[in-house]
Design a protein around this motif. Structure first.
Motif, PDB file in Angstrom:
ATOM      1  N   UNK A   1      51.143 114.690  82.987  1.00  0.00           N
ATOM      2  CA  UNK A   1      50.134 115.120  82.032  1.00  0.00           C
ATOM      3  C   UNK A   1      49.423 116.338  82.615  1.00  0.00           C
ATOM      4  N   UNK A   2      49.118 117.319  81.788  1.00  0.00           N
ATOM      5  CA  UNK A   2      48.283 118.412  82.284  1.00  0.00           C
ATOM      6  C   UNK A   2      47.383 118.941  81.190  1.00  0.00           C
ATOM      7  N   UNK A   3      46.265 119.536  81.634  1.00  0.00           N
ATOM      8  CA  UNK A   3      45.319 120.043  80.641  1.00  0.00           C
ATOM      9  C   UNK A   3      43.984 120.326  81.297  1.00  0.00           C
ATOM     10  N   UNK A   4      42.943 120.538  80.468  1.00  0.00           N
ATOM     11  CA  UNK A   4      41.615 120.798  81.013  1.00  0.00           C
ATOM     12  C   UNK A   4      41.140 119.564  81.786  1.00  0.00           C
ATOM     13  N   UNK A   5      40.615 119.770  82.993  1.00  0.00           N
ATOM     14  CA  UNK A   5      40.223 118.621  83.818  1.00  0.00           C
ATOM     15  C   UNK A   5      39.285 117.659  83.102  1.00  0.00           C
ATOM     16  N   UNK A   6      38.252 118.207  82.447  1.00  0.00           N
ATOM     17  CA  UNK A   6      37.276 117.322  81.818  1.00  0.00           C
ATOM     18  C   UNK A   6      37.921 116.449  80.749  1.00  0.00           C
ATOM     19  N   UNK A   7      38.822 117.054  79.974  1.00  0.00           N
ATOM     20  CA  UNK A   7      39.470 116.291  78.911  1.00  0.00           C
ATOM     21  C   UNK A   7      40.313 115.160  79.478  1.00  0.00           C
ATOM     22  N   UNK A   8      41.057 115.492  80.569  1.00  0.00           N
ATOM     23  CA  UNK A   8      41.914 114.446  81.137  1.00  0.00           C
ATOM     24  C   UNK A   8      41.075 113.340  81.778  1.00  0.00           C
ATOM     25  N   UNK A   9      40.005 113.762  82.452  1.00  0.00           N
ATOM     26  CA  UNK A   9      39.162 112.749  83.077  1.00  0.00           C
ATOM     27  C   UNK A   9      38.525 111.835  82.027  1.00  0.00           C
ATOM     28  N   UNK A  10      38.063 112.430  80.934  1.00  0.00           N
ATOM     29  CA  UNK A  10      37.377 111.631  79.927  1.00  0.00           C
ATOM     30  C   UNK A  10      38.348 110.880  79.029  1.00  0.00           C
ATOM     31  N   UNK A  11      39.514 111.467  78.826  1.00  0.00           N
ATOM     32  CA  UNK A  11      40.397 110.893  77.821  1.00  0.00           C
ATOM     33  C   UNK A  11      41.866 111.027  78.219  1.00  0.00           C
ATOM     34  N   UNK A  12      42.271 110.333  79.290  1.00  0.00           N
ATOM     35  CA  UNK A  12      43.664 110.451  79.718  1.00  0.00           C
ATOM     36  C   UNK A  12      44.614 109.840  78.690  1.00  0.00           C
ATOM     37  N   UNK A  13      45.740 110.482  78.470  1.00  0.00           N
ATOM     38  CA  UNK A  13      46.654 110.004  77.436  1.00  0.00           C
ATOM     39  C   UNK A  13      47.689 109.039  77.992  1.00  0.00           C
ATOM     40  N   UNK A  14      48.294 109.440  79.121  1.00  0.00           N
ATOM     41  CA  UNK A  14      49.404 108.657  79.654  1.00  0.00           C
ATOM     42  C   UNK A  14      48.877 107.442  80.402  1.00  0.00           C
ATOM     43  N   UNK A  15      49.567 106.318  80.320  1.00  0.00           N
ATOM     44  CA  UNK A  15      49.042 105.103  80.953  1.00  0.00           C
ATOM     45  C   UNK A  15      49.021 105.223  82.478  1.00  0.00           C
ATOM     46  N   UNK A  16      49.971 106.013  83.070  1.00  0.00           N
ATOM     47  CA  UNK A  16      49.973 106.199  84.524  1.00  0.00           C
ATOM     48  C   UNK A  16      48.731 106.988  84.953  1.00  0.00           C
ATOM     49  N   UNK A  17      48.347 107.959  84.138  1.00  0.00           N
ATOM     50  CA  UNK A  17      47.152 108.741  84.424  1.00  0.00           C
ATOM     51  C   UNK A  17      45.918 107.841  84.374  1.00  0.00           C
ATOM     52  N   UNK A  18      45.864 107.019  83.323  1.00  0.00           N
ATOM     53  CA  UNK A  18      44.733 106.095  83.169  1.00  0.00           C
ATOM     54  C   UNK A  18      44.605 105.198  84.386  1.00  0.00           C
ATOM     55  N   UNK A  19      45.735 104.636  84.764  1.00  0.00           N
ATOM     56  CA  UNK A  19      45.753 103.713  85.890  1.00  0.00           C
ATOM     57  C   UNK A  19      45.267 104.396  87.170  1.00  0.00           C
ATOM     58  N   UNK A  20      45.798 105.619  87.389  1.00  0.00           N
ATOM     59  CA  UNK A  20      45.431 106.373  88.603  1.00  0.00           C
ATOM     60  C   UNK A  20      43.940 106.705  88.609  1.00  0.00           C
ATOM     61  N   UNK A  21      43.448 107.199  87.485  1.00  0.00           N
ATOM     62  CA  UNK A  21      42.045 107.618  87.432  1.00  0.00           C
ATOM     63  C   UNK A  21      41.112 106.422  87.577  1.00  0.00           C
ATOM     64  N   UNK A  22      41.528 105.283  87.034  1.00  0.00           N
ATOM     65  CA  UNK A  22      40.694 104.092  87.166  1.00  0.00           C
ATOM     66  C   UNK A  22      40.537 103.743  88.658  1.00  0.00           C
ATOM     67  N   UNK A  23      41.584 103.943  89.426  1.00  0.00           N
ATOM     68  CA  UNK A  23      41.532 103.598  90.849  1.00  0.00           C
ATOM     69  C   UNK A  23      40.689 104.579  91.658  1.00  0.00           C
ATOM     70  N   UNK A  24      40.752 105.872  91.311  1.00  0.00           N
ATOM     71  CA  UNK A  24      40.107 106.862  92.194  1.00  0.00           C
ATOM     72  C   UNK A  24      38.695 107.214  91.744  1.00  0.00           C
ATOM     73  N   UNK A  25      38.344 106.984  90.485  1.00  0.00           N
ATOM     74  CA  UNK A  25      37.014 107.424  90.034  1.00  0.00           C
ATOM     75  C   UNK A  25      35.977 106.324  90.248  1.00  0.00           C
TER      76      UNK A  25
END
Lengths: 240, 223
Positions: free
Chosen positions: A216-240
């Motif tokens: 997934x790629x795009x504006x950082x704020x958009x991805x942080x606030x609204x990740x589309x891919x489930x792998x991204x969601x999972x990763x961000x949940x762990x690191x944020x």
């Protein structure tokens, strides 16, 4: 500025990069995040051919650098790199570290290269360290010197390979500050990091990699606030 | 202890010591040249170079130096040239130098290879990422750091060669050991000439190791 097409990298049977396609424009600050083993560092190291791609094409400033006949030494002068482990040359003073390449490779005069070095050192607040050896510096100071050393070749793009991962927590800030200033000056940067704060604040594009692919790629704020891919969601949940 | 032979026979020891030093000097110089070539072959990506270098090192390290000396002196189908300034037995002297340097080269190659490989690989990457060609990176970044790692072992090798050069007395080179034996034969004193020889060997190696220690400390400034 950098066009990557169908980039593949295998280590033996291990497929580390699986068809990477992307396009990086001048002035962008691309932040690459992802779990360890996802291929981020390998991707970065392919961009200046520290790793030789197994397949695909990388075009830098209109030149195909994956071509066998490309003058890789000339191209690398325009691609600065900063490493996790700093990799300063321990047998040389800070000033010699910075001026060696400009003198030997660009045939710059000693006086001119030292002037450039001192100007850059002043920008990172380390002009008083010019005559010291790297082993007398803290990690944060070493990394700032390493950035200066890369900048002294006046590159068009800077690659950062986890520049703050080997630092004590209280030194991370001073290195990120230098990188922030660099971004402000309009430097094109590609940064592999775990510093999500930096990604959000300075990054113009966030690239999430997993399993050798750009998921997934795009504006950082958009991805942080609204990740589309489930792998991204999972990763961000762990690191944020 | 009977050292009464010394006033009459001391020139034997002086000539012997001179020849031992000459022998070791030539052997180490040639051994280092050979060792550098072999080490570069070993770390190169060329498989044939790799094989030659590895085989050489294994064979030389796996056979006694005395056998190597006999093979070189008696076994080779040609005579070594005689060179005036090296004295009457210059043929033997050259054979001795060749044998010792062939032997030493194998050890030096391993010392240099491990020295170069002990330099963190991030150093080469950093140098290359700054646009330096491989040869420039080797010259300014890798070799100076490797040299520091290598120096103690290389100095040790020099000391080993000085001591092992005693063995070339078997082909009749009048170095220190050979001359000590001559004195023993002429005087019928079995022990004391050996003690004199041992003392001279010790003075040579001890002086050398002190000198090397000095150089090492000089190089330590940046550590």
């Amino acid at each position: 500025m950098i066009k990557v097409a169908d980039l593949v990298k295998n280590f033996g049977d291990l497929k580390v990069l699986k068809n990477i396609n992307t396009h990086i424009e001048k002035g962008e600050v691309v932040v690459i995040v992802g779990p360890s083993g996802s291929g981020k560092s390998t991707f970065l190291r392919c961009l200046n051919l520290l790793e030789e791609p197994t397949g695909g094409q990388i075009v830098f400033e209109g030149k195909n650098i994956t071509d066998k006949n490309a003058n890789i030494n000339l191209l690398r002068q325009n691609i600065g790199m900063v490493f996790q482990q700093f990799n300063l040359f321990p047998h040389m003073t800070v000033l010699e570290n910075i001026t060696l390449s400009p003198i030997k490779i660009k045939n710059m005069s000693k006086a001119e290269s030292e002037k450039i070095a001192m100007d850059l050192l002043k920008q990172v607040g380390l002009e008083d360290k010019a005559k010291t050896y790297p082993n007398q510096l803290s990690g944060g100071q070493k990394q700032r010197i390493a950035i200066v050393r890369a900048l002294a070749m006046s590159p068009d793009v800077m690659l950062f390979d986890e520049p703050t991962s080997a630092l004590d927590p209280e030194m991370v800030g001073e290195v990120l500050e230098v990188m922030k200033n660099l971004a402000k000056q309009g430097m094109t940067m590609i940064v592999v990091t775990h510093e999500m704060g930096f990604a959000k604040e300075v990054g113009t594009r966030l690239m999430f990699m997993d399993d050798g692919k750009i998921v997934e790629e795009g504006k950082p704020k958009e991805i942080f606030n609204n990740p589309e891919h489930h792998r991204t969601k999972e990763f961000l949940r762990k690191v944020l | 202890m009977n050292f009464s032979f010394l006033p009459k026979y001391y020139p034997f020891f002086i000539i012997g010591a001179k020849n031992t030093v000459l022998l070791a000097l030539f052997a180490v110089a040639l051994g280092v040249v050979l060792g550098v070539v072999l080490a570069l072959m070993r770390i190169s990506k060329n498989k044939i170079f790799n094989f030659i270098s590895t085989a050489y090192v294994e064979i030389i390290r796996g056979t006694p130096v005395m056998v190597q000396i006999f093979i070189i002196y008696y076994g080779l189908p040609f005579d070594f040239p005689s060179i005036g300034f090296l004295g009457s037995n210059s043929e033997e002297f050259i054979a001795g130098v060749v044998a010792l340097s062939i032997n030493s080269g194998a050890y030096v190659a391993e010392i240099i290879r491990s020295g170069i490989q002990s330099v963190d690989k991030g150093q080469m990457e950093a140098a290359r990422s700054l646009g330096m060609p491989y040869s420039t990176a080797m010259r300014y970044i890798i070799v100076p750091q490797a040299f520091k790692n290598i120096l103690p072992a290389l100095g040790n090798e020099f000391i080993v060669v000085i001591k092992e050069s005693a063995i070339v007395s078997v082909i009749g080179i009048n170095e220190l050991m050979y001359n000590a034996n001559t004195v023993r034969g002429n005087t019928f004193i079995p022990l004391e000439p050996l003690i004199v020889a041992a003392a001279i060997y010790f003075i040579l190696t001890f002086t050398l190791s002190k000198l090397l220690g000095l150089v090492e400390r000089r190089l330590k400034v940046s550590d």
